[in-house]
Design an enzyme around this catalytic site. Structure first.
Site, PDB file in Angstrom:
ATOM      1  N   GLU A 182       0.853  -1.202   0.114  1.00  5.72           N
ATOM      2  CA  GLU A 182      -0.068   0.104   0.082  1.00  5.72           C
ATOM      3  C   GLU A 182       0.728   1.330  -0.192  1.00  5.72           C
ATOM      4  OE1 GLU A 182      -2.824  -0.099   3.256  1.00  5.72           O
ATOM      5  OE2 GLU A 182      -4.057  -1.327   1.979  1.00  5.72           O
ATOM      6  N   GLU A 251      -7.050  -7.283  -0.857  1.00  3.58           N
ATOM      7  CA  GLU A 251      -7.706  -7.270   0.273  1.00  3.58           C
ATOM      8  C   GLU A 251      -9.185  -6.949   0.371  1.00  3.58           C
ATOM      9  OE1 GLU A 251      -5.575  -4.805   3.421  1.00  3.58           O
ATOM     10  OE2 GLU A 251      -3.722  -5.934   2.950  1.00  3.58           O
TER      11      GLU A 251
END
Ligand SMILES: *[C@@H]1O[C@H](CO)[C@@H](O)[C@H](O)[C@H]1NC(C)=O
Ligand SMILES: *[C@@H]1O[C@H](CO)[C@@H](O)[C@H](O)[C@H]1NC(C)=O
Ligand SMILES: *[C@@H]1O[C@H](CO)[C@@H](O)[C@H](O)[C@H]1NC(C)=O
Ligand SMILES: *[C@@H]1O[C@H](CO)[C@@H](O)[C@H](O)[C@H]1NC(C)=O
Ligand SMILES: *[C@@H]1O[C@H](CO)[C@@H](O)[C@H](O)[C@H]1NC(C)=O
Ligand SMILES: *[C@@H]1O[C@H](CO)[C@@H](O)[C@H](O)[C@H]1NC(C)=O
Ligand SMILES: *[C@@H]1O[C@H](CO)[C@@H](O)[C@H](O)[C@H]1NC(C)=O
Ligand SMILES: *[C@@H]1O[C@H](CO)[C@@H](O)[C@H](O)[C@H]1NC(C)=O
Ligand SMILES: *[C@@H]1O[C@H](CO)[C@@H](O)[C@H](O)[C@H]1NC(C)=O
Length: 845
Positions: A182, A251
């Site tokens: 991320e 995710e």
């Protein structure tokens, strides 16, 4: 045909588990991941190995496979594996290779997200704290010392995988791997040095030649050949940065984490299923549940600040390893429905057309003639009927229907056919002797932690020190101590007004002791860890001591430069309220520091120490007290927890194993937003909340494998003050199972039969005990008619069949599972012109 071949392949894989497997070639194109040249539609779920025990792993992996997963995903936790630079640990819960081999033995694939920055609500994002004190280091940017460390650890893990033949290219289960994590979310904050870092990370990873593809999540500028992937509550609108890369979702947040003092988020099964179905409808081919099993932040591993010890995450498998129903079952049905579409989906991209406002149909059609369709109603209120392919279909609001043959609906995300289960903590009654069934506490012994400086390691420095730099996170605790000699005519004594000690701290929790007595305390929160307190003080002639205990509650794990966020008392520390209006600043004084507590240095957590006292009387509600008792484990196999009712805040250990922080006195705002939650409409982590007016977390998981026959030792470190005689052992049990099925519903398709497209079945209610060794023993509720409410709260409606209870009783009583046709022929016809439902709640024993 292809799917039959796959079944045989998996079967052989299991049968030959202990032999080496054939290498497979994992590649990708713009449509999907391909295994030996065959494109696949894959379903994945996250299980983090240190958040459960090796004894729990096989069952968690089996439940994942039974739930329809193809892949288990895990991060790698650098701080656990290399607590001291150069000293590695891969034992017990840290046995990564063992975990991966168990996944392989179950016939599942593995996605290894190395990071090595992992975020994960894990202490310091998984970075070892020693990185922070290396000379000239700057984390997560184009910095040579950092890159050298990141490369060294990544290489260490990759070499370990290769040595154990764990990559698919070697016959192992690993088909994907991730580098960084991320970074795109924070990249702009790192300026010009961000992009060179990401390019370096990609090139470094590629150079390790693992033989399977790498991904970078939330990284729109990921260089080739890295596959950039999406994380979020929804990812249907995501597109990768090249048409040569497939659309992956690393995710899908199946719920959300809990912070101390905040309400507990949950996410309805219907909306999770909707998000998943929308992704596969919109060209997605690989999706991962974060989390599929969340687990527990044992010891001091939780991140934060303020991440709770429970990392349940409202995942399909709960913290304790029990199925969360109906979520697990509803998603299992969804996975089956999607797999029935695989052949058509991998052959082509979806062709989406509008069927009206908020109505979309997507068709996947292969040249060989297979066809699959997804019908979506994106309206968050209006149920509707759509015409498609010559037929008419009911389409509830905020739902997707799946048609694996473009003709018949086998699944709708809003129609839950799975059983519902309610899990509860059941208190284990204390027994008067240790051969009884319940957990038995013997008497308590204790140790009163000295207030202020007690260690020979203490040191004196002028000014206020930042906490993380000072403790290197060896302990949650740092003492700041100051003594002030005041003679009889010191103005501070003769001053007529109330003097106040003002303290500004970066957090996370602060206790103030004046002359040995607790005078005030304060706590931050996940949103703002800062603590500012003002404590009235009464100073005395002679020696006065100010002892400030600053406490961390998990180190920050997310955000740009999260590693540089400080903690502790950064000041100012002032005496205020003097009648002449001035302020006495103590910040620059000669402060004495002590890292950690005496009880920690004396290793009280192990239970054995000469410091323990057992008379004269057990201190209760006194701050800074260590407690110890012995107990026998609750009988049976149900998961075990300790209910900390009666305690304030602290740490607990069972047989020397840290079961994490407890903090039942941190109560969620009773006026928070814990309203009933409608799954329709866009979800975020603030939409569906529980526990207002209650502790965020009241029970801590004690893994069964940490308990032994005979005597077990429990040690508590209580900071605020509590009554240890009020705590209790509880077991986690599935209290009741429920199901509710309408006579017009489910759709007349049997998803689970091999001839599902032709086998038309009557609506059927299925009930099943959580364990095959149990039987249905009692009915809390049976009604055929128009019953209201849900599992745990059903009530009869006006229309109600007299016959239903007898029919259900006959079909189910004493059986581990049963099925009942939901028809008027079977159950009677109490009111002819409404659509009736059968609702049942039963318990098993
Ligand atoms: C794997 O598949 C790719 C694409 O089909 C091919 O180019 C490559 O040679 C294969 N590698 C191996 C080791 O078979
Ligand atoms: C799916 O992919 C095809 C081909 O690239 C494209 O035309 C279509 O718009 C995509 N659908 C969605 C919903 O992104
Ligand atoms: C997509 O579907 C529409 C409506 O059925 C059809 O007219 C169109 O030709 C299809 N497009 C492709 C590329 O198949
Ligand atoms: C201990 O308690 C159990 C159950 O309460 C009882 O059956 C047993 O006789 C007791 N044993 C002793 C030694 O008191
Ligand atoms: C006010 O009182 C404090 C202590 O009592 C003293 O240190 C300070 O100099 C005084 N300030 C003024 C402006 O008199
Ligand atoms: C916390 O305190 C620090 C230091 O005073 C300040 O810079 C920071 O803005 C504060 N944070 C919040 C969220 O108020
Ligand atoms: C004041 O008390 C502290 C703590 O009890 C002690 O360490 C210190 O030596 C004392 N100072 C004086 C001047 O008595
Ligand atoms: C911690 O120490 C480092 C150098 O050792 C320094 O650069 C940094 O500013 C300190 N952090 C805080 C929050 O004081
Ligand atoms: C049920 O049907 C009967 C006969 O068709 C009708 O008279 C009655 O009003 C209906 N009741 C309801 C509740 O719709």
């Amino acid at each position: 045909m292809e799917s039959r071949t796959q079944v045989i392949v998996i079967f052989l894989f299991v049968a030959m588990a202990s032999f080496s497997h054939a290498a497979v070639n994992v590649t990708y194109d713009g449509r999907a991941l391909a295994i030996d040249g065959r494109r696949r539609v894959l379903v994945s779920g996250s299980i983090h190995y240190p958040r459960s025990t090796p004894e729990m792993w096989p069952d968690l992996i089996k439940k994942s496979k039974d739930g329809g997963l193809d892949i288990i995903e895990t991060y790698v936790f650098w701080d656990m594996h290399e607590p001291v630079r150069g000293q590695f640990d891969f034992t017990g819960r840290k046995d990564l290779v063992k975990f991966i081999k168990l996944v392989a033995d179950a016939g599942l694939y593995l996605h290894l997200r190395i990071g090595p920055y992992v975020c994960a609500e894990w202490n310091y994002g998984g970075f070892p704290i020693w990185l922070h004190s290396m000379p000239n280091i700057e984390l997560r940017t184009d910095n040579e010392p950092y890159k050298a460390e990141m490369e060294r650890f990544t290489t260490k893990i990759v070499d370990m995988m290769k040595q154990n033949n764990l990559y698919a290219s070697q016959g192992g289960p690993i088909i994907l791997s991730q580098i960084e994590n991320e970074y795109g979310n924070v990249e702009s904050s790192y300026g010009e040095r961000a992009k060179p870092y990401i390019d370096w990370a990609a090139q470094m990873a590629t150079s390790l030649n693992i033989g399977v593809p790498w991904v970078m999540c939330q990284q729109g500028d990921a260089p080739d050949p890295m596959i950039n992937t999406c994380n979020g509550f929804y990812c249907d609108q995501f597109t990768p940065n090249s048409d040569q890369k497939p659309k992956f979702w690393t995710e899908l947040w199946s719920g959300w984490f809990t912070s101390w003092g905040d309400p507990v988020p949950y996410r309805p099964a219907e909306d999770v299923a909707f998000a998943v179905a929308r992704f596969y409808q919109n060209n997605g081919t690989l999706m991962n549940y974060y989390m599929y099993h969340g687990g527990t932040n044992f010891g001091r591993t939780s991140g934060g600040p303020f991440i709770s010890t429970s990392y349940d995450y409202d995942a399909p498998i709960d913290e304790y390893g029990l199925l969360r129903q109906p979520k697990w079952g509803h998603l299992k049905d969804l996975h089956k429905a999607i797999k029935l579409c695989e052949e058509a989906m991998v052959a082509a991209f979806g062709n989406t057309t509008s069927l009206g406002q908020n109505l979309e149909v997507t068709v996947y059609q292969s040249e060989s003639g297979s066809c699959a369709a997804f019908l979506a109603n994106l309206d968050n209120q209006l149920d509707t009927t759509v015409n498609f392919n010559g037929n008419s279909f009911d389409l509830p609001a905020w739902s997707v229907s799946i048609l694996p043959d473009c003709k018949n609906v086998v699944y709708n995300t809003a129609k839950v056919n799975s059983i519902t289960g309610i899990s509860k903590f059941v208190k284990q009654l204390a027994q008067t002797n240790s051969s009884g069934n319940g957990a038995t506490f013997s008497s308590w012994s204790w140790y009163s932690e000295p207030v202020g400086i007690s260690s020979s390691n203490a040191f004196v420095l002028p000014g206020l020190l930042e906490q993380i730099n000072t403790t290197a996170d060896r302990s949650d605790y740092l003492w700041y101590s100051l003594s002030m000699g005041l003679n009889d005519n010191d103005p501070l004594l003769r001053d007529g007004s109330q003097i106040v000690l003002h303290i500004d701290s970066l957090g996370h929790v602060l206790y103030t002791f004046i002359n040995g007595k607790l005078a005030g305390s304060g706590k931050g929160s996940a949103k703002n860890s800062n603590v500012s307190i003002e404590v009235p003080v009464n100073l005395e002639p002679g020696n006065n001591t100010i002892d400030l205990l600053s406490v961390t509650v998990g180190l920050k794990n997310y955000g740009a430069f999260f590693d540089e966020a400080g903690a502790g008392i950064c000041g100012p520390v002032q005496l205020k309220g003097l009648s002449n209006g001035s302020t006495v600043d103590l910040s620059g004084e000669q402060w004495t520091y002590q890292v950690g507590l005496k009880g920690e240095q004396s290793e009280l957590s192990s239970g054995s120490s000469a410091l323990w006292l057992s008379e004269p009387t057990l201190p209760k509600n006194t701050p800074l007290t260590w407690y110890k008792t012995t107990f026998s484990a609750p009988a049976g196999n149900s998961p075990v927890a300790i209910d900390f009712t009666g305690m304030g805040k602290g740490h607990a250990w069972v047989n020397g194993q840290g079961i994490g922080r407890y903090w039942p006195s941190n109560i969620v705002d009773p006026n928070g937003y814990c309203t009933t939650c409608n799954y329709r409409g866009t979800y975020d982590q603030n939409k569906c909340l529980a526990n207002c007016g209650k502790p965020s977390q009241q029970q801590n998981h004690v893994p069964r494998s940490w308990l032994k026959q005979g005597e077990n030792v429990l040690v508590l470190l209580e900071e605020v003050g509590g009554d240890p005689t009020m705590i209790s052992f509880v077991t986690r049990e599935v209290a009741t199972v429920c199901s509710k099925v309408s006579e017009s519903y489910p759709p007349p398709m049997d998803l689970w039969s091999s001839n599902y497209l032709t086998r038309v079945i009557k609506p059927t209610l299925l009930l099943e005990c959580p364990s095959p060794s149990q039987v249905i023993s009692q009915f809390q509720f049976v009604s055929f008619g128009n019953p209201h409410g849900g599992c745990g709260g059903f009530t009869h409606g006006r229309c109600r069949s007299k016959r239903a209870r007898r029919v259900v009783h006959k079909a189910c009583m004493g059986k581990p599972k049963c099925s009942i046709e939901v028809t008027v022929e079977n159950l009677g016809n109490p009111c002819a012109n409404i659509t009736k439902s059968l609702a049942v709640e039963a318990s098993c024993s």
